[in-house]
Design a protein around this motif. Sequence first.
Motif, PDB file in Angstrom:
ATOM      1  N   ARG A 108       5.591 108.480  31.499  1.00 46.22           N
ATOM      2  CA  ARG A 108       4.742 108.163  32.653  1.00 46.22           C
ATOM      3  C   ARG A 108       3.929 109.392  33.066  1.00 46.22           C
ATOM      4  N   ALA A 112      -0.182 110.400  33.686  1.00 46.92           N
ATOM      5  CA  ALA A 112      -0.608 110.892  35.005  1.00 46.92           C
ATOM      6  C   ALA A 112      -1.306 112.240  34.850  1.00 46.92           C
ATOM      7  N   GLN A 116      -4.653 109.424  34.001  1.00 49.41           N
ATOM      8  CA  GLN A 116      -4.526 107.966  33.881  1.00 49.41           C
ATOM      9  C   GLN A 116      -3.217 107.501  34.531  1.00 49.41           C
ATOM     10  N   PRO A 117      -3.056 107.782  35.840  1.00 47.11           N
ATOM     11  CA  PRO A 117      -1.783 107.453  36.493  1.00 47.11           C
ATOM     12  C   PRO A 117      -1.487 105.948  36.513  1.00 47.11           C
ATOM     13  N   GLN A 118      -2.500 105.126  36.282  1.00 45.71           N
ATOM     14  CA  GLN A 118      -2.259 103.673  36.264  1.00 45.71           C
ATOM     15  C   GLN A 118      -1.483 103.254  35.018  1.00 45.71           C
ATOM     16  N   ARG A 119      -1.396 104.125  34.035  1.00 43.11           N
ATOM     17  CA  ARG A 119      -0.667 103.778  32.801  1.00 43.11           C
ATOM     18  C   ARG A 119       0.773 104.274  32.922  1.00 43.11           C
ATOM     19  N   TRP A 120       1.634 103.431  33.481  1.00 43.45           N
ATOM     20  CA  TRP A 120       3.038 103.825  33.654  1.00 43.45           C
ATOM     21  C   TRP A 120       4.014 102.733  33.228  1.00 43.45           C
ATOM     22  N   HIS A 121       3.498 101.640  32.691  1.00 45.96           N
ATOM     23  CA  HIS A 121       4.388 100.550  32.260  1.00 45.96           C
ATOM     24  C   HIS A 121       4.967 100.809  30.864  1.00 45.96           C
ATOM     25  N   GLY A 155       7.483  97.980  36.356  1.00 47.06           N
ATOM     26  CA  GLY A 155       6.872  98.685  35.234  1.00 47.06           C
ATOM     27  C   GLY A 155       7.525  98.465  33.883  1.00 47.06           C
ATOM     28  N   ASP A 173      -3.782  97.471  30.289  1.00 48.74           N
ATOM     29  CA  ASP A 173      -4.372  98.760  30.696  1.00 48.74           C
ATOM     30  C   ASP A 173      -3.346  99.647  31.388  1.00 48.74           C
ATOM     31  N   HIS A 174      -2.208  99.056  31.763  1.00 47.28           N
ATOM     32  CA  HIS A 174      -1.166  99.825  32.451  1.00 47.28           C
ATOM     33  C   HIS A 174      -0.094 100.361  31.510  1.00 47.28           C
TER      34      HIS A 174
END
Length: 392
Positions: A108, A112, A116-121, A155, A173-174
């Motif tokens: 994660r 970040a 790209q903090p939205q990519r955490w899944h 997530g 996108d996550h």
Amino acid sequence: MTDALMPTYARQDIAFSHGRGARLYASDGREFIDFAAGVAVNSLGHAHPKLLAALKEQADKLWHVSNLWRVPEAERLAGRLCASSFADVAFFANSGAEAVEAAIKTARKHFAARGQPQRWHIIAFKGAFHGRTLATIAAAGNDRHLEGFGEPCGGFTQVAPGDIAALAAAITDHTAAVMLEPVRGESGVQPFGDDFLRQVRTLCDERGLLLIFDEVQTGIGRTGRLFAYEHAGVAPDIMALAKGLGGGFPIGACLATADAAAGMTAGTHGSTFGGNPLAMAAAHAVLDVVADAAFLATVRDKGERLKARLEALRANTPNLIAEVRGRGLMLGLVCNRPVTEIIAAALEHGVLLVPSGDGRTARLLPPLTITDDEIGEGLTRLEQALAATSRG
Ligand SMILES: *Cc1c(COP(=O)(O)O)cnc(C)c1O
């Protein structure tokens, strides 16, 4: 039995007082062949002289100092693990679940730190097991483990094992990473297969995702290679280790490439006990034995002989044993009876096995140092147990 222990385990009513190699002795005098190894933990068996000497020597010098200061034993262990794997850096924890948590946080934070903090899944797989903390039960998505503990940590999604199209379709996108155990242990010794691992690696590369391997159970020689990913010829970006690494002393480790771990800067993660000199001494002693090509070849040989004997047993008792699975000294005996029945009969006949979460697979996870004599004796006892079960 005491009432003061929280009754979270369905324990068998037996207690051991000491062990030697692959033999365990109960306080009532009975002797057992240990095909369980503390669930793949006692990689060097019980009371291994090198492990004993290393722990005693360290115990005389220093037990714990904290990560406020440098720990040379940890620096050296990280160096050894990285030199024998894909990794550039290591973080030390105290258990498998903590190692997996560190892996999740590393993935994660990577995105970040790259803006790209939205990519955490994280995408995991159905039937997975990653530990019992809140994040790791959410990662595995097993309803039996999640039930009653509130809304699962966000997530995480799970797709069907072996289905590369489903995995590709689950990427959004996550998505930060894909996480899997090269051989799923808890769900009954189920290998993903080398081809699938290669497909997942390719997909992650194409889609810019990190790949996390949970080698908490498969790592440190268990499958006949130091790490199970070596069989497939593809490496992850991040890997969790624990069980066999300390030979019985609690330790976990999260290994990663420098790029994957780019976000793990000072203050981002920590552990009071992680990397403590006693744990480091134990892991060094384990690696002294296991991280050796000739030793790993003996693990593969013993695994093949054991598997062949189990296949013969299956051929003789097809009504009882449906399948033999696994690699190295990580083998699963899929039974046509409730696994609790098989394991109770084995205990009765002097051999220890490990159940699986699927309710029908008995795991054989003996010490990597088990001798041919001990394997032979364990198998004889297992045969007797199975014969008694089919009569009963
Ligand atoms: C055992 C296991 C864990 C959890 O380890 P703990 O030390 O019990 O926290 C995680 N992942 C896998 C694959 C395991 O087998």
